[in-house]
Design a protein around this motif. Structure first.
Motif: not given
Lengths: 290, 424
Positions: B172-181, B211-217, B295-301
């Protein structure tokens, strides 16, 4: 004068054919290609001087020329170094002369790629021998092969180190040609070793030195394999460290722009040709053949 | 002299390359699998680039010869760095191997220039993941049969987490968890010369999934996506990781690759693909490793790219029947199972991945689930290699630097659009 008939051609023929097929024809073909645009799988269109106008406008080219010149300058430093080493090694009565000669010559016969891999380890930023040694005297060394300018100097030093062996062989041969009476006469006149080196050794070595500087300049402008193996093609500083031949390789083989690549190749040929011409003109001022 | 010869060789090569070029034509046409195996005869060449997979490919050839005894298949191996240069040279003189490996970035170049034979008759597209079929089709025509596939997941070293006294990652990790850990890991392990992450800052392993997780392309409708705000955010995430000293910089990565740090126990986690399984099993930390979804992007994707090798055949093969028979066999279940059992590759053939999953004591199913649930096709265009080089030349050195990724991204987008405009 009586003609020799066809016989001479029979002897010259094989060499001439080789030169024609492997040197002259590719040269002409490359020149032609530099005026075309070539698809990734062949098929070319004539585009006139377009590749050359692009060459002039391409900032990468100027940086590549600068890098190549810097590299060549570093490698050229190997010649004065080799003069000193050669005259030290050719002193009469020197013990283990053969050992020194072998040690100096070894890098020249080893494969550049293999050597590059060893130097990669030496230059390593975290664990490399070089930075460990610098650490002892309190210097925090950079990641040599991936920092701008340091990377180029790192490649240049390896090139210099590798070239010393060949330089030594040529210079040793030159030293052997200097009559020992000259030194004896100088010694009688009271000249010390250093004076003998300056007044006899160096001037009489100038033909060998001239030969080496021409060869080294040509080789320096063809820098590619060590750059490729020591830095690696995806190195972040490669765009700022690449040589002219590297640029050519990228254009022709990575970007599928063989016409542009051919234009870069022609540029290399021109630059090397001009430099060599200049060296031959300039030699009258300092090379003595007496 | 050593060096002057080199230039001569290159120029000669250049000249030879261009001299023999000709417009491509389709000699093989719409080939079909021959009806009677015993009647098919011929010598064909199969070109591959991975020495680790060579034994498995030889096994496949042996199995193929049980049904087709009249076809002699020679495997030709070239290292990846030279593989496509060699293929292009061979193609220019109409000497392509009869059957060969292809990858996404190079596929359209070969297909668009009529070097490949259509293969729709040789394999049933239903047997492979859709994204891979798409990767190897051009304008609706199938030119490649998917061989295997790879996706990206989170690799971590359980022992290093325990040593640092930091809680292990979760699905269930997000990028924030990745960074803080990573911050905690850096404090605990940094003094020992161990990096929090061994991320390699590569496109397939790091930026593309982010990029794709964050909704970019990356590329859409023939236009670059690197100017897109969502894309830039993802790049900024990696840039911050480097700037904080959690991830080795590109310069440090040029010295020692991230994966080598990770497999030497000098990095605690990384985003990377399933092509590393055999390397993991050979590493000194093989008993400490574990795998989780990214890990998931901030959007949860959460997204990963899916890529895989495709088997293709030359449009100008001199033995179309033998080549077709072999290609068809390569695309079949038997060939897939041989590769899976050898642990050589994760086969693309649906339902044959179990053997691969069993080949290592890690949660390899993660890669399979990723493909099925949250994967997107590997981004390509007609001449992908050209803008791939832009990415490495411009983005890689900028990560961790002071220049904001919005500027870098815009620069890449401009140059990439220019390159895309030149594609034919």
């Amino acid at each position: 004068m009586k003609s020799d008939g066809r016989w001479p051609w029979l002897f010259v023929g094989p060499t001439f054919a080789g030169v024609l097929v492997f040197y002259l024809w590719p040269l002409g073909k490359t020149l032609y290609d530099s005026f075309t645009e070539i698809g990734p799988f062949g098929g070319s269109t004539w585009v006139g001087a377009e590749n050359y106008s692009r060459l002039v406008a391409d900032g990468e080219v100027y940086r590549a020329i600068l890098n190549t010149v810097v590299y060549t300058a570093i490698v050229l430093l190997g010649i004065p170094l080799a003069v000193v080493f050669a005259s030290l090694m050719n002193r009469p009565g020197l013990r283990f002369a053969m050992v020194y000669r072998t040690l100096f010559f070894l890098p020249y016969v080893a494969m550049p790629t293999a050597i590059s891999l060893v130097w990669r380890i030496i230059y390593n930023g975290d664990y490399g021998v070089l930075n460990q040694a610098l650490g002892v005297i309190g210097i925090d060394g950079p990641t040599w092969i991936s920092t701008e300018w340091f990377a180029l100097v790192a490649v240049g030093l390896v090139g210099l180190w590798m070239s010393i062996g060949f330089n030594l062989i040529v210079l040793s041969a030159g030293l052997k040609g200097i009559p020992s009476e000259l030194y004896e006469a100088a010694a009688l006149d009271g000249a010390g070793r250093l004076q003998q080196f300056r007044a006899i050794t160096v001037p009489l070595l100038t033909p060998s030195i001239f030969f080496l500087s021409v060869i080294t300049t040509i080789a320096g402008f063809q820098l590619f394999d060590m750059l490729f193996a020591l830095l690696g093609p995806t190195n972040p500083v490669m765009p700022k460290t690449q040589s002219l031949v590297f640029l050519f390789y990228n254009a022709a083989f990575d970007n599928n722009e063989r016409g542009y690549g051919a234009a870069v190749a022609v540029l290399i040929l021109l630059v090397v040709g001009l430099l060599t011409l200049f060296q031959f003109r300039f030699q009258r001022r300092w090379v003595s053949y007496d | 002299m050593r060096t002057p010869k080199f230039l001569i060789t290159l120029t000669t090569l250049l000249a030879v390359l261009t001299a023999c070029g000709g417009e491509g034509g389709s000699g093989a046409g719409d080939v079909k699998v021959p009806d009677d195996p015993a009647q098919v005869k011929g010598d064909i060449t199969y070109a591959i680039w991975d020495v680790n997979q060579q034994p498995a490919m030889q096994e496949v050839v042996k199995a193929f010869n049980q049904t087709y005894p009249g076809v002699k298949v020679s495997i030709s191996l070239a290292t990846f760095d030279q593989y496509f240069t060699k293929l292009k040279t061979q193609a220019s003189s109409d000497n392509l191997p009869d059957v060969f490996w292809m990858n996404g970035p190079n596929f359209q170049l070969f297909a668009a220039n009529k070097q490949l034979a259509p293969v729709a008759n040789l394999a049933d597209a239903k047997n492979y993941p859709q994204a891979l079929n798409d990767l190897y089709s051009l304008d609706g025509t199938q030119f490649g049969v998917p061989k295997d596939f790879d996706t990206i997941a989170l690799w971590y070293n359980k022992k290093l987490f325990a040593d640092a006294g930091v809680a292990a990652p979760t699905a269930e990790w997000t990028w924030d968890d990745y960074k803080s850990t990573a911050a905690k890991l850096k404090t605990a392990l940094g003094p020992k010369g161990i990096f929090a992450t061994g991320d390699e800052l590569g496109n397939q392993g790091n930026w593309y999934p982010a990029i794709l997780s964050n909704g970019g392309h990356i590329i859409k409708d023939g236009k670059s996506g690197f100017g897109d705000a969502k894309t830039v955010e993802a790049l900024q995430f990696w840039s911050d990781m480097v700037k904080q000293g959690y991830t080795p910089s590109a310069a440090q990565g040029a010295d020692i690759r991230g994966r080598d740090r990770f497999f030497a126990g000098k990095a605690a986690m990384m985003w990377n693909g399933n092509w590393l399984v055999s390397a993991a099993l050979k590493s000194p930390v093989k008993d400490d490793l574990a795998i989780l979804p990214l890990p998931k992007a901030p959007s949860g994707d959460r997204k990963t790219v899916i890529h895989g090798i495709g088997n293709v055949m030359s449009a100008k093969t001199k033995s179309p029947e033998a080549a077709a028979a072999f290609l068809s066999f390569l695309g079949g279940k038997e060939a897939a199972l041989i590769q899976a059992k050898a642990g050589a590759a994760n086969p693309a053939y649906n339902g044959t991945q179990t053997d691969f999953v069993k080949s290592a004591p890690y949660a390899l199913q993660t890669f399979i689930d990723a493909a099925a649930q949250y994967s997107e096709p590997y981004p390509v265009s007609k001449d992908t290699a050209v803008w791939n080089k832009l990415e490495t030349d411009l983005i890689l050195p900028a990560l961790g630097g002071d220049k904001p990724m919005s500027e870098v991204g815009a620069e890449v987008a401009a140059k990439m659009d220019e390159a895309l405009g030149k594609e034919k």
